[in-house]
Design a protein around this motif. Structure first.
Motif, PDB file in Angstrom:
ATOM      1  N   ILE A 117       0.859  -1.186   0.000  1.00 39.30           N
ATOM      2  CA  ILE A 117       0.000   0.000   0.000  1.00 39.30           C
ATOM      3  C   ILE A 117       0.894   1.233   0.000  1.00 39.30           C
ATOM      4  O   ILE A 117       1.541   1.547   1.004  1.00 39.30           O
ATOM      5  CB  ILE A 117      -0.928   0.015   1.234  1.00 39.30           C
ATOM      6  CG1 ILE A 117      -1.784  -1.251   1.300  1.00 39.30           C
ATOM      7  CG2 ILE A 117      -1.786   1.272   1.239  1.00 39.30           C
ATOM      8  CD1 ILE A 117      -2.821  -1.375   0.209  1.00 39.30           C
ATOM      9  N   PRO A 156      -2.806   4.197  -5.464  1.00 41.99           N
ATOM     10  CA  PRO A 156      -4.228   3.874  -5.368  1.00 41.99           C
ATOM     11  C   PRO A 156      -4.793   3.213  -6.615  1.00 41.99           C
ATOM     12  O   PRO A 156      -5.675   2.352  -6.522  1.00 41.99           O
ATOM     13  CB  PRO A 156      -4.886   5.235  -5.107  1.00 41.99           C
ATOM     14  CG  PRO A 156      -3.812   6.060  -4.487  1.00 41.99           C
ATOM     15  CD  PRO A 156      -2.538   5.611  -5.131  1.00 41.99           C
ATOM     16  N   VAL A 160      -6.477  -0.265  -5.038  1.00 43.54           N
ATOM     17  CA  VAL A 160      -7.941  -0.295  -4.999  1.00 43.54           C
ATOM     18  C   VAL A 160      -8.477  -1.354  -5.957  1.00 43.54           C
ATOM     19  O   VAL A 160      -9.349  -2.162  -5.611  1.00 43.54           O
ATOM     20  CB  VAL A 160      -8.523   1.097  -5.329  1.00 43.54           C
ATOM     21  CG1 VAL A 160     -10.041   1.013  -5.493  1.00 43.54           C
ATOM     22  CG2 VAL A 160      -8.174   2.091  -4.227  1.00 43.54           C
ATOM     23  N   THR A 185      -3.372   4.603   5.704  1.00 41.76           N
ATOM     24  CA  THR A 185      -4.044   4.474   4.415  1.00 41.76           C
ATOM     25  C   THR A 185      -4.989   3.278   4.419  1.00 41.76           C
ATOM     26  O   THR A 185      -6.117   3.351   3.891  1.00 41.76           O
ATOM     27  CB  THR A 185      -3.009   4.328   3.283  1.00 41.76           C
ATOM     28  OG1 THR A 185      -2.188   5.484   3.240  1.00 41.76           O
ATOM     29  CG2 THR A 185      -3.695   4.148   1.937  1.00 41.76           C
ATOM     30  N   LEU A 189      -9.042   3.079   3.694  1.00 44.28           N
ATOM     31  CA  LEU A 189      -9.693   2.121   2.797  1.00 44.28           C
ATOM     32  C   LEU A 189     -10.848   1.415   3.495  1.00 44.28           C
ATOM     33  O   LEU A 189     -11.914   1.189   2.901  1.00 44.28           O
ATOM     34  CB  LEU A 189      -8.679   1.091   2.300  1.00 44.28           C
ATOM     35  CG  LEU A 189      -7.575   1.597   1.366  1.00 44.28           C
ATOM     36  CD1 LEU A 189      -6.539   0.504   1.140  1.00 44.28           C
ATOM     37  CD2 LEU A 189      -8.158   2.053   0.039  1.00 44.28           C
ATOM     38  N   LEU A 194     -13.703   0.498   0.893  1.00 41.63           N
ATOM     39  CA  LEU A 194     -12.914  -0.047  -0.206  1.00 41.63           C
ATOM     40  C   LEU A 194     -12.249  -1.369   0.175  1.00 41.63           C
ATOM     41  O   LEU A 194     -11.767  -2.096  -0.694  1.00 41.63           O
ATOM     42  CB  LEU A 194     -11.861   0.970  -0.652  1.00 41.63           C
ATOM     43  CG  LEU A 194     -12.441   2.266  -1.221  1.00 41.63           C
ATOM     44  CD1 LEU A 194     -11.339   3.289  -1.464  1.00 41.63           C
ATOM     45  CD2 LEU A 194     -13.213   1.984  -2.509  1.00 41.63           C
ATOM     46  N   TYR A 195     -12.211  -1.658   1.470  1.00 42.08           N
ATOM     47  CA  TYR A 195     -11.799  -2.987   1.928  1.00 42.08           C
ATOM     48  C   TYR A 195     -12.694  -3.388   3.089  1.00 42.08           C
ATOM     49  O   TYR A 195     -12.811  -2.644   4.072  1.00 42.08           O
ATOM     50  CB  TYR A 195     -10.333  -3.046   2.365  1.00 42.08           C
ATOM     51  CG  TYR A 195     -10.022  -4.420   2.922  1.00 42.08           C
ATOM     52  CD1 TYR A 195     -10.051  -5.533   2.087  1.00 42.08           C
ATOM     53  CD2 TYR A 195      -9.774  -4.627   4.273  1.00 42.08           C
ATOM     54  CE1 TYR A 195      -9.838  -6.810   2.578  1.00 42.08           C
ATOM     55  CE2 TYR A 195      -9.543  -5.901   4.769  1.00 42.08           C
ATOM     56  CZ  TYR A 195      -9.577  -6.990   3.928  1.00 42.08           C
ATOM     57  OH  TYR A 195      -9.394  -8.251   4.404  1.00 42.08           O
TER      58      TYR A 195
END
Length: 333
Positions: A117, A156, A160, A185, A189, A194-195
């Motif tokens: 990441i 990203p 992502v 970060t 997410l 996003l996670y």
């Protein structure tokens, strides 16, 4: 929590001629997995070689290996390294391009794929001293520039999309984080949806763009890691031993293997199996048991995903998202 031991026995930064512990053929690579499992490791961190010993970037070769090792050690957690191979290609050590790395989400017989990441440097020579690399391919004249300019591209636009692909194929992402800002970060997410899944991660203290040797950095990372996450320590060369001992004492987990270290604390050659046994012995002296393979799968929640941001935050022991206009510390009622 019982101890998890990740074995990384495939030495992608070295060549088989550097140390007899580094396997060459498919048969030798599978046997190395069996040896690590029998010594107590529940997780296998994977890089693959062709039959001639050269690092492989072919997904068909990865699938061939994964099928063979799954048959040999069916309960072991199979974790594929997200770099595929960073061994020197010509005069430069580099990670493959993003499209190639996305192909890892299509592998079969895999439980986890590691994910970086944030783009950062990865100068392995920063903490591998000339003494430690002497006599290996990494210590050959002219190799310094090959290694010291390596970096990890992981912006990203990569992570992502990669997280989406891994979830679609029911492969658990395993986060490799070099410092606290990358952990922040990951928190973003999670809070943005996003996670949504278990947070299994390694503190990558290998220097050269990631964290280094100072134990206060390790302690701060431990303090900042959510209570519901599962944290493993990775260090490099002989720094591995004291930092793994600290991590075992703290209740965290450890990674060992010739990918990271070739030596005992007194600089005698040390196989991956011996490194596993060293950690198991330290745990035993501290009154901590080594997890079974079934326990490891339960601790990592292999195959589990979550369906909402709130569920993810709750399972990870993180405060809920702040509502618009809300002041003070968000708490779960």
């Amino acid at each position: 929590e019982n101890l998890l031991i990740t074995a990384a026995p495939y030495g992608p930064g070295f060549v088989p001629e550097d140390f007899s512990d580094i396997p060459r053929t498919l048969k030798e690579q599978v046997q190395k997995a069996v040896d690590c499992y029998n010594a107590g490791a529940q997780i296998l961190h994977i890089h693959v070689r062709e039959e001639d010993g050269k690092p492989s970037k072919r997904m068909s070769r990865f699938n061939e290996f994964l099928a063979a090792v799954r048959a040999a050690v069916p309960k072991m957690i199979l974790q594929v390294g997200g770099s595929i191979s960073f061994a020197p290609d010509g005069d430069t050590a580099r990670w493959p391009n993003l499209d190639t790395r996305h192909l890892l989400a299509e592998l079969e017989n895999v439980d986890q794929v590691t994910i970086a990441i944030g783009t950062s440097g990865m100068n392995l020579l920063d903490l591998i001293s000339p003494e430690d690399r002497a006599g290996t391919s990494m210590g050959q004249p002219g190799s310094q520039e090959t290694w010291e300019n390596m970096y990890v591209e992981a912006g990203p636009n990569f992570y992502v999309e990669h997280l989406k692909r891994l979830r679609k194929n029911n492969i658990q992402p395993y986060f490799m984080l070099g410092y606290i800002h990358q952990l922040e970060t990951v928190e973003t997410l999670i809070r943005e949806g996003l996670y949504m899944g278990p947070l299994n991660l390694t503190y990558v203290a290998i220097g050269g763009g990631a964290a280094g040797r100072h134990p206060s950095d390790l302690m701060e990372f431990v303090l900042r890691t959510p209570d519901g996450a599962v944290l493993t320590n990775e260090s490099i060369m002989r720094t591995m031993h004291p930092t793994n001992a600290i991590s075992i004492a703290l209740g965290n987990h450890v990674r060992v293997g010739n990918e990271d270290n070739l030596y005992t604390p007194r600089k005698e050659l040390m196989t991956t199996v011996q490194q596993i046994e060293w950690c198991a012995n330290i745990a035993n002296q501290l009154g901590r048991d080594v997890a079974s393979a079934d326990e490891a799968r339960a601790i990592y929640k292999i195959g589990t995903t979550y369906d909402s941001v709130e569920e993810t935050l709750r399972e990870l022991g993180m405060p809920p998202n702040r509502r618009p206009g809300q002041r003070g510390c968000p708490v779960r009622r």
